[in-house]
Design an enzyme around this catalytic site. Sequence first.
Site, mmCIF file in Angstrom:
data_model
loop_
_atom_site.group_PDB
_atom_site.id
_atom_site.type_symbol
_atom_site.label_atom_id
_atom_site.label_comp_id
_atom_site.label_asym_id
_atom_site.label_seq_id
_atom_site.Cartn_x
_atom_site.Cartn_y
_atom_site.Cartn_z
ATOM 1 N N ALA A 72 0.821 -1.374 0.075
ATOM 2 C CA ALA A 72 0.112 -0.123 -0.018
ATOM 3 C C ALA A 72 0.920 1.157 -0.016
ATOM 4 C CB ALA A 72 -0.740 0.021 1.359
ATOM 5 N N THR A 73 2.171 1.209 0.663
ATOM 6 C CA THR A 73 2.990 2.396 0.304
ATOM 7 C C THR A 73 3.259 2.537 -0.847
ATOM 8 O OG1 THR A 73 3.725 1.851 2.665
ATOM 9 C CG2 THR A 73 5.543 2.976 1.268
ATOM 10 N N ASN A 154 -5.552 3.352 11.262
ATOM 11 C CA ASN A 154 -4.627 2.110 11.592
ATOM 12 C C ASN A 154 -4.586 2.161 13.170
ATOM 13 O OD1 ASN A 154 -3.202 4.340 10.529
ATOM 14 N ND2 ASN A 154 -1.418 3.440 11.355
ATOM 15 N N SER A 202 -3.790 -3.729 0.905
ATOM 16 C CA SER A 202 -2.318 -4.419 1.198
ATOM 17 C C SER A 202 -2.649 -5.579 1.519
ATOM 18 C CB SER A 202 -1.592 -3.569 2.460
ATOM 19 O OG SER A 202 -0.439 -4.098 2.423
ATOM 20 N N ALA A 203 -2.248 -6.779 0.933
ATOM 21 C CA ALA A 203 -2.725 -8.180 1.293
ATOM 22 C C ALA A 203 -2.436 -8.360 2.799
ATOM 23 C CB ALA A 203 -2.221 -9.117 0.544
ATOM 24 N N HIS A 204 -1.233 -8.054 3.310
ATOM 25 C CA HIS A 204 -0.840 -8.773 4.652
ATOM 26 C C HIS A 204 -1.663 -7.878 5.779
ATOM 27 C CE1 HIS A 204 1.607 -5.241 6.452
ATOM 28 N NE2 HIS A 204 1.603 -4.756 5.192
ATOM 29 N N THR A 240 8.005 -7.963 -13.235
ATOM 30 C CA THR A 240 7.419 -9.296 -13.145
ATOM 31 C C THR A 240 6.615 -9.455 -11.982
ATOM 32 O OG1 THR A 240 9.321 -10.042 -14.265
ATOM 33 C CG2 THR A 240 8.252 -11.735 -12.945
ATOM 34 N N CYS A 327 9.812 6.187 19.589
ATOM 35 C CA CYS A 327 10.849 6.429 20.203
ATOM 36 C C CYS A 327 11.749 7.645 19.650
ATOM 37 C CB CYS A 327 11.602 5.402 20.672
ATOM 38 S SG CYS A 327 10.729 4.305 21.583
HETATM 39 C C1 7TS Z 1 -3.683 3.018 6.782
HETATM 40 C C2 7TS Z 1 -2.417 2.425 6.143
HETATM 41 N N1 7TS Z 1 -1.757 2.629 5.307
HETATM 42 C C3 7TS Z 1 -0.813 2.088 4.780
HETATM 43 C C4 7TS Z 1 -0.102 1.100 5.083
HETATM 44 C C5 7TS Z 1 1.238 0.664 4.674
HETATM 45 O O1 7TS Z 1 1.044 -0.533 4.312
HETATM 46 P P1 7TS Z 1 2.234 -1.570 3.525
HETATM 47 O O2 7TS Z 1 3.024 -0.650 2.764
HETATM 48 O O3 7TS Z 1 1.453 -2.410 2.641
HETATM 49 O O4 7TS Z 1 2.606 -2.126 4.790
HETATM 50 C C6 7TS Z 1 -0.523 0.890 6.576
HETATM 51 C C7 7TS Z 1 0.432 -0.226 7.515
HETATM 52 N N2 7TS Z 1 -0.015 0.160 8.947
HETATM 53 C C8 7TS Z 1 0.914 -0.328 9.774
HETATM 54 C C9 7TS Z 1 1.953 -0.798 9.655
HETATM 55 O O5 7TS Z 1 2.538 -1.016 11.127
HETATM 56 N N3 7TS Z 1 1.625 -0.658 12.081
HETATM 57 C C10 7TS Z 1 0.478 -0.188 11.135
HETATM 58 O O6 7TS Z 1 -0.488 0.404 11.596
HETATM 59 C C11 7TS Z 1 -1.912 1.374 6.984
HETATM 60 O O7 7TS Z 1 -2.369 1.033 8.349
#
Ligand code: 7TS
Length: 400
Positions: A72-73, A154, A202-204, A240, A327
């Site tokens: 998702a990033t 989140n 984001s799948a994870h 790929t 931190c």
């Molecule tokens: C709202 C939101 N957007 C984007 C991301 C990024 O997703 P990724 O790039 O697929 O990992 C996260 C990951 N959130 C968190 C990752 O660690 N603690 C969290 O709350 C998220 O919670």
Amino acid sequence: MMKVYLDNNATTMVDPEVKAAMDPYFTEIYGNPNSLHDFGTACHPALRKAMDHMYEALGARDEDDIVVTSCATESNNWVLKGIYFDLIKNGEKDHIITTEVEHPSITAVCRWLEEQGVHVTYLPVNQDGIVEAHTVRDFITDKTALVSIMWANNETGAIFPIEQIAEVCKEKGVLFHTDGVQAVGKIPVDVIKAGVDFMSFSAHKFHGPKGVGGLYIRNGHPLTSLLHGGEHMGGRRSGTLNVPGIVGMGKAMELATYYLKFEEENVRRLRDKLEDAILELPDIYSVGPRENRTPNTILVSVRGVEGEAMLWDLNRAGIAASTGSACASEDLEANPIMTAVGADSELAHTAVRLSLSRFTTEDEVDYTIEQFKKAVERLRSISSSYAYMPESMKDKQGEG
Ligand SMILES: Cc1ncc(COP(=O)(O)O)c(CNc2co[nH]c2=O)c1O
């Protein structure tokens, strides 16, 4: 000692059914999907099935695009930088609207865009942790290129009024992106009903593998690519294809849809049981109304106890939780979400996030309740900033 994982908003366990679906695509069907030979084309049926699951789960139409990314990033970076190239650098716009509580993959990109001369409005959230649609309307101008507001937060689980915000953006002729990472798999997501132009996922976050995500694009809207160098994903995102990852994400989406009612009822019941028990302790506050929160999330502040200290006490008891307090050298920063919802400086350092999943059990919740109460009691007993005074004593103190 039990091992209890309550940091599912950070990442989730891969569902065993998802792993089983992925396994063949590591050692049996491993050709490059772009290769013309049978080793390459052998994975095409599975890729098509995975994409079908994603379209169905998100309510997307044939005329829409779902482009697989690495996370998702990447999806968030792509939307913001693509809009910058298309509508600001090479267009007449110069303004983007977002919120103060977005994930860093939105806010850090917006800070970079400001260095390129873009005007960015960071809308504050109300005490429930959301931005209301009328507030968005107040800040849209004829120079606004994009509104980017998350579907669910989140840290707090707060659910934003996406349909209403989308209506405002449509009325004003402004594109609308939502970061749907914490919504997909937790609450119903229908991109057409919601009216969004772009949505990241984001799948994870819903029991799929790490390292694969996606961007929903309404009507295949043109957007300058972030990655060039190949005709993958219709030329929209080169590289790929991560075949096992895509197969896993498709299966995870299918299961997420199947388990939505379970999330809404069973996970919510366990979350509420845990939150009710924690709130029996004095001077503890949870953020956001439950009825407008993802069913798995609790963000609590424990007056007199640093969030990090709670984290480590819980970790020693085998419980994985989280805190937004980052931190910084020897100083703990306040959780920006707590500050944003109006917590005072002392309380803003005490946030602890607990996020459940469909794999969380009743025994794990009961164990967590027991250990959370022990941790609060122990840490408050050594706290220099907390002196619990039972109600009865407060009355006596008032007598002088
Ligand atoms: C709202 C939101 N957007 C984007 C991301 C990024 O997703 P990724 O790039 O697929 O990992 C996260 C990951 N959130 C968190 C990752 O660690 N603690 C969290 O709350 C998220 O919670």
